[in-house]
Scaffold this active site. Sequence first.
Site, PDB file in Angstrom:
ATOM      1  N   SER A  64       0.805  -1.237   0.000  1.00 34.79           N
ATOM      2  CA  SER A  64       0.000   0.000   0.000  1.00 34.79           C
ATOM      3  C   SER A  64       0.829   1.274   0.000  1.00 34.79           C
ATOM      4  O   SER A  64       0.272   2.358  -0.212  1.00 34.79           O
ATOM      5  CB  SER A  64      -0.933   0.025   1.208  1.00 34.79           C
ATOM      6  OG  SER A  64      -1.970  -0.893   1.032  1.00 34.79           O
ATOM      7  N   LYS A  67       0.485   3.430  -2.956  1.00 32.71           N
ATOM      8  CA  LYS A  67      -0.685   4.306  -3.135  1.00 32.71           C
ATOM      9  C   LYS A  67      -0.329   5.794  -3.012  1.00 32.71           C
ATOM     10  O   LYS A  67      -1.020   6.647  -3.559  1.00 32.71           O
ATOM     11  CB  LYS A  67      -1.765   3.936  -2.108  1.00 32.71           C
ATOM     12  CG  LYS A  67      -2.305   2.515  -2.273  1.00 32.71           C
ATOM     13  CD  LYS A  67      -3.161   2.109  -1.070  1.00 32.71           C
ATOM     14  CE  LYS A  67      -3.697   0.688  -1.181  1.00 32.71           C
ATOM     15  NZ  LYS A  67      -4.430   0.291   0.044  1.00 32.71           N
ATOM     16  N   TYR A 191      -3.497  -2.608 -10.304  1.00 32.88           N
ATOM     17  CA  TYR A 191      -3.410  -2.390  -8.852  1.00 32.88           C
ATOM     18  C   TYR A 191      -2.541  -3.456  -8.175  1.00 32.88           C
ATOM     19  O   TYR A 191      -1.625  -3.138  -7.406  1.00 32.88           O
ATOM     20  CB  TYR A 191      -4.832  -2.369  -8.264  1.00 32.88           C
ATOM     21  CG  TYR A 191      -4.862  -2.361  -6.755  1.00 32.88           C
ATOM     22  CD1 TYR A 191      -4.640  -1.189  -6.045  1.00 32.88           C
ATOM     23  CD2 TYR A 191      -5.096  -3.531  -6.034  1.00 32.88           C
ATOM     24  CE1 TYR A 191      -4.652  -1.182  -4.655  1.00 32.88           C
ATOM     25  CE2 TYR A 191      -5.116  -3.533  -4.650  1.00 32.88           C
ATOM     26  CZ  TYR A 191      -4.889  -2.360  -3.965  1.00 32.88           C
ATOM     27  OH  TYR A 191      -4.890  -2.356  -2.596  1.00 32.88           O
ATOM     28  N   TYR A 243      -4.956   3.782   7.972  1.00 32.11           N
ATOM     29  CA  TYR A 243      -6.335   3.282   8.093  1.00 32.11           C
ATOM     30  C   TYR A 243      -6.887   3.582   9.491  1.00 32.11           C
ATOM     31  O   TYR A 243      -6.700   4.693   9.988  1.00 32.11           O
ATOM     32  CB  TYR A 243      -6.396   1.778   7.751  1.00 32.11           C
ATOM     33  CG  TYR A 243      -5.553   1.469   6.546  1.00 32.11           C
ATOM     34  CD1 TYR A 243      -5.960   1.895   5.282  1.00 32.11           C
ATOM     35  CD2 TYR A 243      -4.323   0.824   6.655  1.00 32.11           C
ATOM     36  CE1 TYR A 243      -5.174   1.661   4.163  1.00 32.11           C
ATOM     37  CE2 TYR A 243      -3.540   0.583   5.541  1.00 32.11           C
ATOM     38  CZ  TYR A 243      -3.972   1.005   4.306  1.00 32.11           C
ATOM     39  OH  TYR A 243      -3.198   0.781   3.223  1.00 32.11           O
ATOM     40  N   VAL A 261       1.177  -3.803   3.801  1.00 31.99           N
ATOM     41  CA  VAL A 261       1.146  -5.112   4.467  1.00 31.99           C
ATOM     42  C   VAL A 261       2.412  -5.941   4.233  1.00 31.99           C
ATOM     43  O   VAL A 261       2.549  -7.023   4.808  1.00 31.99           O
ATOM     44  CB  VAL A 261      -0.080  -5.991   4.106  1.00 31.99           C
ATOM     45  CG1 VAL A 261      -1.348  -5.457   4.731  1.00 31.99           C
ATOM     46  CG2 VAL A 261      -0.217  -6.190   2.621  1.00 31.99           C
TER      47      VAL A 261
HETATM   48  O1  DON Z   1      -4.868  -4.784  -1.699  1.00 30.93           O
HETATM   49  C1  DON Z   1      -4.283  -5.292  -0.766  1.00 30.93           C
HETATM   50  O2  DON Z   1      -4.875  -5.868   0.144  1.00 30.93           O
HETATM   51  C2  DON Z   1      -2.774  -5.182  -0.740  1.00 30.93           C
HETATM   52  N1  DON Z   1      -2.245  -5.236  -2.074  1.00 30.93           N
HETATM   53  C3  DON Z   1      -2.334  -3.895  -0.111  1.00 30.93           C
HETATM   54  C4  DON Z   1      -2.913  -3.669   1.266  1.00 30.93           C
HETATM   55  C5  DON Z   1      -2.003  -2.968   2.186  1.00 30.93           C
HETATM   56  O3  DON Z   1      -0.814  -2.883   1.984  1.00 30.93           O
HETATM   57  C6  DON Z   1      -2.606  -2.450   3.438  1.00 30.93           C
HETATM   58  N2  DON Z   1      -1.608  -1.816   4.282  1.00 30.93           N
HETATM   59  N3  DON Z   1      -1.229  -1.890   5.351  1.00 30.93           N
END
Ligand code: DON
Length: 309
Positions: A64, A67, A191, A243, A261
Amino acid sequence: MFKLDDVVAEITDAVKQRSDRGEVASYIPELARVDTSAFGIAVVDVAGNVAVGGDSETPFSIQSISKVFTLTLALGKFGDRLWRRVGREPSGSPFNSIVQLEREQGIPRNPFINAGALAVTDLILSGHQPREALGEILRFMQFLADDSSITIDQAVAASEHRTGFRNAALANYMKSFGVLDNPVDFTLGVYFHHCAISMSCRQLAMAAQFLARDGKHPLTGMSVVTPERARRINALMLTCGHYDGSGEFAYRVGLPGKSGVGGGILAIAPGKASIAVWSPGLDTNGNSHLGRIALEMLTKQMGWSIFRA
Ligand code: DON
């Protein structure tokens, strides 16, 4: 003032020894294999000094954190029209939540929750083939970090493509409100791949220097974004970057930050430094557990909290 190199070395030692390492993200099978004993940190100050510790040169899945860069790119293309597709308010919900979308007509709360990032990716994709859009995002990262060796981890992208049912649900749901313009599979594909970009702490801290320098590229002095836009991206990172853990991060660290993540956190001390930390074990909000603790130690010792008088 403590010397930055000493502070970074001290944090690296302290974090390496801790046994509370958090849990790796298991919903993306490829990320579940990462060793939780890894820890890296890189700090680049606005004078160009670089202080690194631990596994600062090891590439990890930025997830993420990408982003922040897709938002920057999309703002460059669409300006304030972007805000017709996505809001600027903290969601108070997990990163992959769907609950607010129905009440808010498919408009995601902010560009950092998954729904919001999918809307931003869809904008970048419009008028292009997925491969071209992805190439543009990757080249932007390489330009910012001044490093053409940055790549996408195809195994991670494929792993998430196979198991990304929640993101597919979010994208289909937004599509039903007319918030996505492109075929859902195309938007999801771009994405998943930009989330699967691999970078080291050093590369990431370099790539984010423009946010610590009023929008200027560290090597060329070229304007990546205006000073006003840099401030606004930082504001969104502070309020939405973690978040439903964003309040806690602001309280403890006091810097704009964006987690992923993969266990990375990017943080900005405006006018002072850009910082990347990496520890793969996560807390219950999906944010790096020891990464946050390392940043808390750093801001405390350097006096870098934006709330400090
Ligand atoms: O879309 C997802 O769930 C992952 N590619 C990215 C989510 C993420 O990194 C949330 N962050 N802490």
